[in-house]
Design an enzyme around this catalytic site. Structure first.
Site, PDB file in Angstrom:
ATOM      1  N   HIS A 153       0.807  -1.231   0.000  1.00 45.85           N
ATOM      2  CA  HIS A 153       0.000   0.000   0.000  1.00 45.85           C
ATOM      3  C   HIS A 153       0.836   1.275   0.000  1.00 45.85           C
ATOM      4  O   HIS A 153       0.553   2.229   0.738  1.00 45.85           O
ATOM      5  CB  HIS A 153      -0.976  -0.004   1.177  1.00 45.85           C
ATOM      6  CG  HIS A 153      -2.024  -1.088   1.117  1.00 45.85           C
ATOM      7  ND1 HIS A 153      -2.469  -1.635  -0.060  1.00 45.85           N
ATOM      8  CD2 HIS A 153      -2.718  -1.740   2.107  1.00 45.85           C
ATOM      9  CE1 HIS A 153      -3.391  -2.555   0.191  1.00 45.85           C
ATOM     10  NE2 HIS A 153      -3.552  -2.646   1.498  1.00 45.85           N
ATOM     11  N   HIS A 227      -9.843   1.692   0.783  1.00 47.19           N
ATOM     12  CA  HIS A 227      -9.705   0.547   1.677  1.00 47.19           C
ATOM     13  C   HIS A 227     -10.771   0.528   2.785  1.00 47.19           C
ATOM     14  O   HIS A 227     -10.455   0.237   3.941  1.00 47.19           O
ATOM     15  CB  HIS A 227      -8.298   0.530   2.269  1.00 47.19           C
ATOM     16  CG  HIS A 227      -7.782  -0.839   2.610  1.00 47.19           C
ATOM     17  ND1 HIS A 227      -8.420  -1.667   3.493  1.00 47.19           N
ATOM     18  CD2 HIS A 227      -6.714  -1.513   2.161  1.00 47.19           C
ATOM     19  CE1 HIS A 227      -7.741  -2.797   3.595  1.00 47.19           C
ATOM     20  NE2 HIS A 227      -6.703  -2.738   2.793  1.00 47.19           N
ATOM     21  N   GLU A 367     -11.298  -4.194  -2.642  1.00 43.10           N
ATOM     22  CA  GLU A 367     -10.411  -3.155  -3.154  1.00 43.10           C
ATOM     23  C   GLU A 367     -10.277  -3.298  -4.665  1.00 43.10           C
ATOM     24  O   GLU A 367      -9.665  -4.244  -5.148  1.00 43.10           O
ATOM     25  CB  GLU A 367      -9.036  -3.277  -2.494  1.00 43.10           C
ATOM     26  CG  GLU A 367      -9.083  -3.218  -0.983  1.00 43.10           C
ATOM     27  CD  GLU A 367      -7.912  -3.957  -0.343  1.00 43.10           C
ATOM     28  OE1 GLU A 367      -6.757  -3.599  -0.617  1.00 43.10           O
ATOM     29  OE2 GLU A 367      -8.147  -4.895   0.428  1.00 43.10           O
TER      30      GLU A 367
HETATM   31  C1  GLA Z   1      -4.899  -5.415   2.107  1.00 41.33           C
HETATM   32  C2  GLA Z   1      -3.930  -6.516   2.081  1.00 41.33           C
HETATM   33  C3  GLA Z   1      -4.077  -7.294   3.324  1.00 41.33           C
HETATM   34  C4  GLA Z   1      -3.891  -6.439   4.531  1.00 41.33           C
HETATM   35  C5  GLA Z   1      -4.836  -5.297   4.494  1.00 41.33           C
HETATM   36  C6  GLA Z   1      -4.569  -4.374   5.632  1.00 41.33           C
HETATM   37  O1  GLA Z   1      -6.184  -5.872   2.011  1.00 41.33           O
HETATM   38  O2  GLA Z   1      -4.077  -7.336   0.969  1.00 41.33           O
HETATM   39  O3  GLA Z   1      -3.137  -8.343   3.335  1.00 41.33           O
HETATM   40  O4  GLA Z   1      -2.599  -5.925   4.545  1.00 41.33           O
HETATM   41  O5  GLA Z   1      -4.702  -4.624   3.266  1.00 41.33           O
HETATM   42  O6  GLA Z   1      -4.468  -5.023   6.848  1.00 41.33           O
END
Ligand code: GLA
Length: 411
Positions: A153, A227, A367
């Site tokens: 991210h 998110h 997402e």
């Molecule tokens: C995304 C990632 C997950 C986790 C979340 C935050 O969805 O794919 O593995 O890191 O963000 O916790």
């Protein structure tokens, strides 16, 4: 699928949002939207203080309502959607996203350690880049690694931790915010100065339309997403395993033990990843399956099936139904992928805005994105933005209810 999901972004694309980032775009926008100044807010939008960052900068909270009583609150820190209230089938409003009601909770050590990215805008690169590096035009770039050996991210300080410039607006399409952030050349190791512009539009058709645009000064990977974690029973309720999920995907990208795609595009048939028919999230979670074991549940990118003839318009990616409340969430997107994350890392250590702990799998994220690790995966759709291009991506979340009582129950 109603016409709304597909018709709204078309008009957003050519009218409200324009096609460029920069003064020309903002000028065009000013002609179609109610003017705002620091003190005057358009009808249906209120601004209040959400506290201050450690360096003293003020965090603003915008409350946006539509004509049907849906209420969304967004802060300029991280573009975080801190609450979203939608009606159940009886008309009762509940807040269906995980989050907090003060900035301190988003800045706390406990939150940073858990790093769940509740409700935030994610950039520059949503999801993972293997080993924190990629090679572009013969040059190797190194990024901070913040998820085992990988970059997650956007790195240590992603767009989720930046203070965005916010312009509220009201237009024929709805009410909302235009958020802008310019990421300097080299920020978190990425090349190019990236001008990013995201709009959140809440419509009277009960849709939240998100439009992402970006321009760069040098070729660079870009993969922006949102998110939010949803629990359609209301945030702070128990697990989402009893939500019914449909994902419009006949393939997914299997991962290794660090959650990086192997490069394979695998058929979902006969696996726990086949959500083409609506299925309870918990129905196959307990199966012995290496992929589920690696991720401790679902944390996988689905390769979305695209509707022929829809061109660049958002197409249906997923539908979630919570049988008891009757709440339905539909997601449509122009993106090729969807990360379905079943809240596997939530462990009750964070307490939400209503005072209830966010226990294991008490929220799910959908997402919309390009595939994880694309900069290192030549067979995945490219995420490289060049200086003469405009990054453009659209996602629509649509909130409704179903009257049907004979939906499956997990208990
Ligand atoms: C995304 C990632 C997950 C986790 C979340 C935050 O969805 O794919 O593995 O890191 O963000 O916790």
């Amino acid at each position: 699928m109603t016409r709304h999901l597909f018709s709204l972004p078309r008009c957003l694309g050519i009218g409200l949002l324009g096609v460029l980032i920069g003064p020309a775009c903002l000028q065009a926008q000013a002609q179609t939207m109610s003017a705002t100044s620091s003190s005057a807010m358009p009808p249906g939008i209120e601004r209040s203080s959400f506290g201050r960052l450690a360096d003293g900068r003020e965090v603003d909270c915008y409350r946006i309502t539509n004509d049907n009583g849906i209420e969304m609150r967004v802060i300029n820190y991280g573009g975080i959607i801190v609450s979203l209230k939608t009606p159940d089938r009886t008309g009762r409003l509940d807040d269906i996203v995980l989050g907090f009601d003060s900035i301190g909770d988003y800045l706390s050590d406990t939150y940073r350690q858990a790093n769940p990215y509740f409700g935030a805008l994610i950039g520059r690169y949503g999801n993972r880049i293997a080993n924190g590096r990629f090679t572009l035009d013969g040059e190797t770039y190194r990024l901070p690694t913040n998820d085992g050996p990988n970059t997650l991210h956007g790195g240590d300080v992603g767009f989720n931790q930046r203070l965005w410039h916010v312009e509220p607006f009201s237009s024929a399409e709805g009410r909302g915010l235009v958020l802008t952030y310019t990421s300097p050349d080299g920020e978190q190791g990425f090349p190019g100065r990236l001008s990013t512009r995201v709009s959140y539009t809440l419509t009277d058709d009960n849709e939240l339309a998100i439009d992402y645009r970006a321009r760069t000064t040098r070729a660079t990977p870009v993969n922006l997403t949102q998110h939010s974690y949803f629990n359609l029973k209301g945030e702070g309720s128990a697990s989402v395993l009893d939500h019914e999920l449909m994902i419009n995907a006949s393939a997914y990208t299997p991962i290794d033990e660090t959650l990086i795609p192997t490069g394979e595009i695998a058929d979902v048939s006969g696996t726990p990843f086949d959500f083409r028919q609506p299925t309870l999230i918990g129905a196959r979670m307990g199966q012995k399956n290496t992929q589920l074991a690696y991720a401790k549940g679902y944390d996988h990118n689905f390769v979305l099936s695209k509707t022929p003839g829809q061109g660049d318009l958002p197409t249906l990616a997923a539908r979630v139904i919570e049988p008891r409340s009757g709440r339905v969430l539909e997601v449509a997107t122009t993106e090729p992928g969807l990360q379905f994350y079943s809240g596997n890392f939530l462990d009750g250590s964070l307490t939400g805005k209503s005072g209830r702990p966010y226990t294991h799998r008490s929220g799910l994220a959908l997402e919309t994105q390009h595939f994880p690790d694309s900069p290192n995966q030549p067979n995945f759709p490219s995420t490289i933005l060049k200086p003469d291009e405009t990054y453009h991506s659209q996602t629509v979340y649509r909130f409704s209810t179903t009257a049907s009582e004979d939906l499956p129950h997990a208990d």
